[in-house]
Design an enzyme around this catalytic site. Structure first.
Site, PDB file in Angstrom:
ATOM      1  N   GLY A  15       1.500   4.312   4.854  1.00  0.00           N
ATOM      2  CA  GLY A  15       2.433   3.553   5.693  1.00  0.00           C
ATOM      3  C   GLY A  15       2.584   2.123   5.210  1.00  0.00           C
ATOM      4  O   GLY A  15       2.736   1.193   5.996  1.00  0.00           O
ATOM      5  N   GLN A  40       4.342  -0.475   2.025  1.00  0.00           N
ATOM      6  CA  GLN A  40       5.688  -0.992   1.751  1.00  0.00           C
ATOM      7  C   GLN A  40       6.709   0.135   1.587  1.00  0.00           C
ATOM      8  O   GLN A  40       7.765   0.118   2.216  1.00  0.00           O
ATOM      9  CB  GLN A  40       5.658  -1.815   0.448  1.00  0.00           C
ATOM     10  N   ASP A  46      -1.566   6.946   8.056  1.00  0.00           N
ATOM     11  CA  ASP A  46      -2.253   5.960   7.203  1.00  0.00           C
ATOM     12  C   ASP A  46      -3.685   5.860   7.714  1.00  0.00           C
ATOM     13  O   ASP A  46      -3.970   6.181   8.864  1.00  0.00           O
ATOM     14  CB  ASP A  46      -1.562   4.594   7.280  1.00  0.00           C
ATOM     15  N   ARG A  85       0.583   0.938 -14.856  1.00  0.00           N
ATOM     16  CA  ARG A  85       0.446   1.968 -13.808  1.00  0.00           C
ATOM     17  C   ARG A  85      -0.868   2.728 -14.015  1.00  0.00           C
ATOM     18  O   ARG A  85      -1.533   3.116 -13.066  1.00  0.00           O
ATOM     19  CB  ARG A  85       1.619   2.945 -13.882  1.00  0.00           C
ATOM     20  N   ASN A  97      -6.737   5.481  -7.318  1.00  0.00           N
ATOM     21  CA  ASN A  97      -5.737   6.334  -6.670  1.00  0.00           C
ATOM     22  C   ASN A  97      -6.070   7.825  -6.764  1.00  0.00           C
ATOM     23  O   ASN A  97      -5.621   8.608  -5.923  1.00  0.00           O
ATOM     24  CB  ASN A  97      -4.335   6.020  -7.217  1.00  0.00           C
ATOM     25  N   ASN A 143       1.289   6.046  -7.896  1.00  0.00           N
ATOM     26  CA  ASN A 143       1.053   5.883  -9.340  1.00  0.00           C
ATOM     27  C   ASN A 143      -0.414   6.053  -9.710  1.00  0.00           C
ATOM     28  O   ASN A 143      -1.277   5.841  -8.854  1.00  0.00           O
ATOM     29  CB  ASN A 143       1.506   4.477  -9.762  1.00  0.00           C
ATOM     30  N   HIS A 148       6.569   8.719 -16.353  1.00  0.00           N
ATOM     31  CA  HIS A 148       6.928   7.479 -15.656  1.00  0.00           C
ATOM     32  C   HIS A 148       6.094   6.339 -16.235  1.00  0.00           C
ATOM     33  O   HIS A 148       5.305   5.711 -15.560  1.00  0.00           O
ATOM     34  CB  HIS A 148       6.648   7.640 -14.167  1.00  0.00           C
TER      35      HIS A 148
HETATM   36  O1  TXD Z   1       8.721   5.310  -8.520  1.00  0.00           O
HETATM   37  C1  TXD Z   1       7.553   5.396  -8.235  1.00  0.00           C
HETATM   38  N1  TXD Z   1       6.936   6.561  -8.331  1.00  0.00           N
HETATM   39  C2  TXD Z   1       6.819   4.195  -7.786  1.00  0.00           C
HETATM   40  C3  TXD Z   1       5.467   4.332  -7.358  1.00  0.00           C
HETATM   41  C4  TXD Z   1       7.463   2.929  -7.771  1.00  0.00           C
HETATM   42  C5  TXD Z   1       6.799   1.850  -7.253  1.00  0.00           C
HETATM   43  C6  TXD Z   1       5.452   1.923  -6.732  1.00  0.00           C
HETATM   44  N2  TXD Z   1       4.845   3.198  -6.832  1.00  0.00           N
HETATM   45  C7  TXD Z   1       3.505   3.442  -6.313  1.00  0.00           C
HETATM   46  O2  TXD Z   1       3.580   3.857  -4.953  1.00  0.00           O
HETATM   47  C8  TXD Z   1       2.560   2.267  -6.271  1.00  0.00           C
HETATM   48  O3  TXD Z   1       2.042   1.985  -7.538  1.00  0.00           O
HETATM   49  C9  TXD Z   1       1.512   2.772  -5.291  1.00  0.00           C
HETATM   50  O4  TXD Z   1       0.584   3.610  -5.956  1.00  0.00           O
HETATM   51  C10 TXD Z   1       2.331   3.609  -4.291  1.00  0.00           C
HETATM   52  C11 TXD Z   1       2.555   2.943  -2.947  1.00  0.00           C
HETATM   53  O5  TXD Z   1       3.185   1.710  -3.118  1.00  0.00           O
HETATM   54  P1  TXD Z   1       3.355   0.704  -1.870  1.00  0.00           P
HETATM   55  O6  TXD Z   1       4.077  -0.479  -2.375  1.00  0.00           O
HETATM   56  O7  TXD Z   1       3.879   1.430  -0.681  1.00  0.00           O
HETATM   57  O8  TXD Z   1       1.820   0.316  -1.617  1.00  0.00           O
HETATM   58  P2  TXD Z   1       1.148  -0.296  -0.289  1.00  0.00           P
HETATM   59  O9  TXD Z   1       2.122  -1.159   0.445  1.00  0.00           O
HETATM   60  O10 TXD Z   1      -0.136  -0.892  -0.698  1.00  0.00           O
HETATM   61  O11 TXD Z   1       0.891   0.977   0.615  1.00  0.00           O
HETATM   62  C12 TXD Z   1      -0.058   1.932   0.304  1.00  0.00           C
HETATM   63  C13 TXD Z   1      -0.594   2.451   1.602  1.00  0.00           C
HETATM   64  C14 TXD Z   1      -1.354   1.402   2.439  1.00  0.00           C
HETATM   65  O12 TXD Z   1      -0.784   1.279   3.721  1.00  0.00           O
HETATM   66  C15 TXD Z   1      -2.769   1.970   2.515  1.00  0.00           C
HETATM   67  O13 TXD Z   1      -3.425   1.702   3.749  1.00  0.00           O
HETATM   68  C16 TXD Z   1      -2.516   3.452   2.342  1.00  0.00           C
HETATM   69  O14 TXD Z   1      -1.525   3.515   1.319  1.00  0.00           O
HETATM   70  N3  TXD Z   1      -3.686   4.213   1.967  1.00  0.00           N
HETATM   71  C17 TXD Z   1      -3.897   5.452   2.407  1.00  0.00           C
HETATM   72  N4  TXD Z   1      -3.160   6.240   3.194  1.00  0.00           N
HETATM   73  C18 TXD Z   1      -3.643   7.460   3.470  1.00  0.00           C
HETATM   74  N5  TXD Z   1      -4.829   7.913   2.996  1.00  0.00           N
HETATM   75  C19 TXD Z   1      -5.577   7.149   2.187  1.00  0.00           C
HETATM   76  N6  TXD Z   1      -6.745   7.618   1.716  1.00  0.00           N
HETATM   77  C20 TXD Z   1      -5.130   5.857   1.872  1.00  0.00           C
HETATM   78  N7  TXD Z   1      -5.622   4.848   1.122  1.00  0.00           N
HETATM   79  C21 TXD Z   1      -4.728   3.848   1.193  1.00  0.00           C
END
Ligand code: TXD
EC number: 1.1.1.37
Length: 317
Positions: free
Chosen positions: A11, A13, A34, A89, A96, A121, A176
């Site tokens: 949940g 960005q 989340d 990445r 991750n 990623n 990617h």
């Molecule tokens: O095109 C693409 N594929 C991408 C991928 C383009 C841009 C960014 N991309 C990747 O997406 C980026 O490198 C990250 O690995 C993910 C998520 O990016 P975002 O910007 O949404 O990251 P945030 O804001 O840090 O959100 C990640 C959330 C955060 O709220 C954490 O609390 C949650 O992940 N989180 C979890 N949720 C559920 N279960 C677990 N275990 C967990 N750990 C962290």
């Protein structure tokens, strides 16, 4: 008939924008999971409260319990850390992978019939891991990268030629990463080859090639360009829109042809790996992989990109 259900795992960005887009397009009911308490609940409440303003009817729920994703038709995974400036990445793989392992177990246990779109990623490795752990058939586990990489390529072409981005068609293949393969030969404006338009514009073949090379380079580094500007995270509007486009094609059986990180079984000379290729996405997930001849230069770029994917996947413990 019951509404479709979309589960968002993560949940942050991207997750927030995904939820808003699901609501605005009335794709179905949405549940956001989340591990941070209050975060998904707060975001979903925030979006739900403008239903009357935006005019959507759907239920939005935030949760810290996997039980709430039961019955999801599509699950979109963004859980995981994003890049910081200077990071590739691939630097995210260790942390991750752990997150993806727990997420995939949650999906397997609670939404066993869902279609999964992975965004986290390093994308190619995270999709591979997600499929392995869920054990879902390959047509039901895919990754989002190509829709966004292609959209970036199209944007730069539209800016360069001063035409509407809606009339630009272009695609990237491969992993990617920085070795992704923007297909110059098939880039067109309503079918007119972009290279021909650049040659007309500059009246010089070498200059046209130089401009195209620069757009290819910018496409490959486009994610990093946003990271360097934001400093605190990576792109989030564009990956969300891209994944929604894929989810919508599945949920509405649109059969759109979208560059998708899909499992290959010999197509494009790749066997046993997830790589970005054009796929027909419909009610059965990946319904077809559209294979076509690459020329020698394209195949060489594809091979290089696939080699990087193999190395990345191989580095997962
Ligand atoms: O095109 C693409 N594929 C991408 C991928 C383009 C841009 C960014 N991309 C990747 O997406 C980026 O490198 C990250 O690995 C993910 C998520 O990016 P975002 O910007 O949404 O990251 P945030 O804001 O840090 O959100 C990640 C959330 C955060 O709220 C954490 O609390 C949650 O992940 N989180 C979890 N949720 C559920 N279960 C677990 N275990 C967990 N750990 C962290």
């Amino acid at each position: 008939m019951a509404r479709k259900k979309i589960a968002l795992i993560g949940g942050g960005q991207i997750g927030g924008v995904l939820a808003q887009l699901c609501a605005l397009r009335e794709l179905g009911d949405v549940v956001m999971f989340d591990i941070v308490e209050g975060l998904p609940q707060g975001k979903m409440l925030d979006i739900a409260e403008v239903g009357s303003v935006d005019g959507f009817d759907c239920c939005l729920k935030g949760t810290n319990s996997y039980e709430d994703i039961a019955g999801a038709d599509v699950v979109i995974v963004t859980a995981g850390l994003p890049r910081k400036p200077g990071m590739s990445r691939d630097d995210l793989i260790e942390v991750n992978s752990k997150i993806m392992t727990s997420v995939a177990e949650g999906i397997k246990a609670h939404a066993p019939n869902s279609f999964v779109i992975v965004i986290s990623n390093p994308l190619d490795a995270m999709v591979t891991l997600c499929q392995k752990i869920t054990g879902f058939p390959y047509n039901r586990v895919i990754g989002q990268a190509g829709v966004l990489d292609s959209a970036r390529f199209k944007t730069f072409i539209a800016w360069e030629l001063g035409v509407s981005v809606k009339d630009v068609n272009a695609m990237t293949l491969g992993g990617h990463g920085d070795d992704m393969v923007p297909l110059v030969r098939y880039a067109s404006v309503n079918g007119i080859p972009v290279m021909e338009l650049l040659e007309k514009k500059y009246k010089d073949k070498a200059k046209a090639k130089e401009i195209m090379d620069a757009m290819v380079k910018r496409t490959r580094g486009a994610g990093g360009e946003v990271v360097a500007l934001l400093k605190t995270g990576s792109a989030f509007y564009s990956p969300a829109s891209s994944a929604i486009c894929m989810a919508e094609s599945i949920l509405k059986d649109q059969k759109r042809v979208l560059p998708t990180c899909a499992f290959l079984n010999g197509e494009f000379g790749v066997k046993g790996f997830y790589v970005g290729v054009p796929c027909v996405l419909g009610a059965n997930g990946v319904e077809a992989i559209l294979e076509f001849e690459l020329d020698a230069e394209e195949q060489a770029m594809m091979d290089k990109s696939v080699a990087a994917v193999k190395e990345l996947v191989g580095s997962m413990k």
